[in-house]
Design a protein around this motif. Structure first.
Motif, PDB file in Angstrom:
ATOM      1  N   ASP A  69      -1.223   2.988  -7.774  1.00 29.57           N
ATOM      2  CA  ASP A  69      -1.874   3.074  -6.460  1.00 29.57           C
ATOM      3  C   ASP A  69      -0.869   2.803  -5.347  1.00 29.57           C
ATOM      4  O   ASP A  69      -0.868   3.482  -4.317  1.00 29.57           O
ATOM      5  N   LEU A  70      -0.020   1.809  -5.561  1.00 25.29           N
ATOM      6  CA  LEU A  70       1.001   1.498  -4.559  1.00 25.29           C
ATOM      7  C   LEU A  70       1.967   2.670  -4.399  1.00 25.29           C
ATOM      8  O   LEU A  70       2.305   3.050  -3.274  1.00 25.29           O
ATOM      9  N   ALA A  71       2.385   3.254  -5.507  1.00 24.61           N
ATOM     10  CA  ALA A  71       3.289   4.413  -5.446  1.00 24.61           C
ATOM     11  C   ALA A  71       2.649   5.549  -4.655  1.00 24.61           C
ATOM     12  O   ALA A  71       3.294   6.177  -3.797  1.00 24.61           O
ATOM     13  N   ARG A  72       1.366   5.802  -4.913  1.00 29.83           N
ATOM     14  CA  ARG A  72       0.657   6.871  -4.208  1.00 29.83           C
ATOM     15  C   ARG A  72       0.548   6.553  -2.722  1.00 29.83           C
ATOM     16  O   ARG A  72       0.866   7.386  -1.881  1.00 29.83           O
ATOM     17  N   ARG A  73       0.142   5.337  -2.390  1.00 31.66           N
ATOM     18  CA  ARG A  73      -0.012   4.954  -0.979  1.00 31.66           C
ATOM     19  C   ARG A  73       1.316   4.984  -0.228  1.00 31.66           C
ATOM     20  O   ARG A  73       1.361   5.316   0.950  1.00 31.66           O
ATOM     21  N   ALA A  74       2.389   4.599  -0.915  1.00 36.01           N
ATOM     22  CA  ALA A  74       3.710   4.561  -0.277  1.00 36.01           C
ATOM     23  C   ALA A  74       4.433   5.903  -0.355  1.00 36.01           C
ATOM     24  O   ALA A  74       5.479   6.069   0.267  1.00 36.01           O
ATOM     25  N   PHE A 147      -7.970   5.243  18.332  1.00 36.17           N
ATOM     26  CA  PHE A 147      -6.829   6.151  18.359  1.00 36.17           C
ATOM     27  C   PHE A 147      -5.788   5.767  17.309  1.00 36.17           C
ATOM     28  O   PHE A 147      -5.324   6.605  16.532  1.00 36.17           O
ATOM     29  N   LEU A 148      -5.431   4.491  17.266  1.00 33.31           N
ATOM     30  CA  LEU A 148      -4.400   4.055  16.319  1.00 33.31           C
ATOM     31  C   LEU A 148      -4.868   4.204  14.871  1.00 33.31           C
ATOM     32  O   LEU A 148      -4.084   4.577  13.999  1.00 33.31           O
ATOM     33  N   GLY A 149      -6.142   3.927  14.617  1.00 34.03           N
ATOM     34  CA  GLY A 149      -6.684   4.124  13.273  1.00 34.03           C
ATOM     35  C   GLY A 149      -6.626   5.586  12.859  1.00 34.03           C
ATOM     36  O   GLY A 149      -6.234   5.922  11.727  1.00 34.03           O
ATOM     37  N   ARG A 150      -6.986   6.474  13.777  1.00 36.32           N
ATOM     38  CA  ARG A 150      -6.933   7.910  13.479  1.00 36.32           C
ATOM     39  C   ARG A 150      -5.494   8.389  13.346  1.00 36.32           C
ATOM     40  O   ARG A 150      -5.190   9.233  12.494  1.00 36.32           O
ATOM     41  N   ALA A 151      -4.582   7.841  14.146  1.00 32.71           N
ATOM     42  CA  ALA A 151      -3.166   8.206  14.032  1.00 32.71           C
ATOM     43  C   ALA A 151      -2.604   7.737  12.694  1.00 32.71           C
ATOM     44  O   ALA A 151      -1.837   8.459  12.042  1.00 32.71           O
ATOM     45  N   ALA A 152      -2.987   6.532  12.259  1.00 35.05           N
ATOM     46  CA  ALA A 152      -2.536   6.030  10.956  1.00 35.05           C
ATOM     47  C   ALA A 152      -3.061   6.911   9.832  1.00 35.05           C
ATOM     48  O   ALA A 152      -2.335   7.223   8.881  1.00 35.05           O
ATOM     49  N   THR A 157      -2.116  11.209   5.722  1.00 38.18           N
ATOM     50  CA  THR A 157      -2.327  12.596   5.282  1.00 38.18           C
ATOM     51  C   THR A 157      -0.989  13.341   5.232  1.00 38.18           C
ATOM     52  O   THR A 157      -0.702  14.057   4.255  1.00 38.18           O
ATOM     53  N   ALA A 158      -0.167  13.175   6.252  1.00 35.88           N
ATOM     54  CA  ALA A 158       1.138  13.839   6.276  1.00 35.88           C
ATOM     55  C   ALA A 158       2.043  13.318   5.156  1.00 35.88           C
ATOM     56  O   ALA A 158       2.758  14.099   4.509  1.00 35.88           O
ATOM     57  N   THR A 159       2.002  12.004   4.913  1.00 37.01           N
ATOM     58  CA  THR A 159       2.800  11.425   3.823  1.00 37.01           C
ATOM     59  C   THR A 159       2.351  11.977   2.481  1.00 37.01           C
ATOM     60  O   THR A 159       3.173  12.364   1.648  1.00 37.01           O
ATOM     61  N   ASP A 160       1.031  12.018   2.271  1.00 35.21           N
ATOM     62  CA  ASP A 160       0.489  12.535   1.015  1.00 35.21           C
ATOM     63  C   ASP A 160       0.889  13.998   0.804  1.00 35.21           C
ATOM     64  O   ASP A 160       1.201  14.405  -0.323  1.00 35.21           O
ATOM     65  N   ALA A 161       0.905  14.764   1.878  1.00 34.65           N
ATOM     66  CA  ALA A 161       1.268  16.184   1.765  1.00 34.65           C
ATOM     67  C   ALA A 161       2.727  16.359   1.367  1.00 34.65           C
ATOM     68  O   ALA A 161       3.073  17.319   0.673  1.00 34.65           O
ATOM     69  N   LEU A 162       3.591  15.457   1.794  1.00 32.51           N
ATOM     70  CA  LEU A 162       5.014  15.556   1.472  1.00 32.51           C
ATOM     71  C   LEU A 162       5.372  14.901   0.136  1.00 32.51           C
ATOM     72  O   LEU A 162       6.397  15.218  -0.446  1.00 32.51           O
ATOM     73  N   ALA A 163       4.517  14.003  -0.338  1.00 33.53           N
ATOM     74  CA  ALA A 163       4.829  13.247  -1.569  1.00 33.53           C
ATOM     75  C   ALA A 163       4.727  14.121  -2.816  1.00 33.53           C
ATOM     76  O   ALA A 163       4.020  15.062  -2.909  1.00 33.53           O
TER      77      ALA A 163
END
Length: 163
Positions: A69-74, A147-152, A157-163
């Motif tokens: 889970d940590l690997a996926r989140r990071a 705003f910050l929650g939605r930006a996070a 989402t962008a990190t997951d797409a690149l992982a």
């Protein structure tokens, strides 16, 4: 006296909105850089690599989780996570605990013993943030939090797409 047409006013408004959005994105990049530099300083004080500190923060924020889970989140390879967890465990930041129901399953838990060290190192930034918050009313703070929650979430989402 000349007045602008509705089309010209709409074009001006759209241009102003694009400028404002561009400035917000630029400022978020600057904030990201400043936080990364702060994290580097904090990590150096407690002998943690920046990525180790990031992973520790993920566990501290989201609670106990499996290494996968940590690997996926990071957005990191599991082998990379293993090295990070080895360093964090050796230096007393996390514990690996076996699940009672499935002894093969491991959960990573941040240890509270050393949290005070990090809290102290981040106190300057936290104090500054509290001073900034004082300038906003409750509705404005709610808008900023949204705003910050939605930006996070967009960042995840962008990190997951690149992982």
């Amino acid at each position: 006296m000349e007045t602008k047409s509705n089309g010209a006013r709409a074009t001006d408004a759209a241009r102003g909105r694009r400028r404002a959005a561009t400035e917000i994105k630029r400022t978020l990049r600057e904030l990201n850089n400043q936080v990364a530099l702060l994290n580097n300083q904090v990590g150096a004080r407690v002998d943690l690599r920046p990525l180790d500190l990031d992973c520790l923060d993920v566990v501290a924020i989201h609670g106990p989780m499996s290494p996968s889970d940590l690997a996926r989140r990071a957005g990191l390879h599991p082998a990379t996570i293993t090295g990070i967890l080895d360093r964090l465990e050796k230096s007393g930041w996390i514990a690996r605990e076996r699940d009672d129901a499935d002894r093969r399953a491991v959960k990573i838990r941040a240890l509270p013993d050393r949290a005070g060290e990090l809290f102290q190192l981040y106190s300057g930034m936290n104090d500054s943030m509290d001073e900034i918050f004082a300038d906003y009313d409750d509705a404005q703070l709610a808008t900023l939090a949204d705003f910050l929650g939605r930006a996070a979430a967009a960042g995840r989402t962008a990190t997951d797409a690149l992982a």
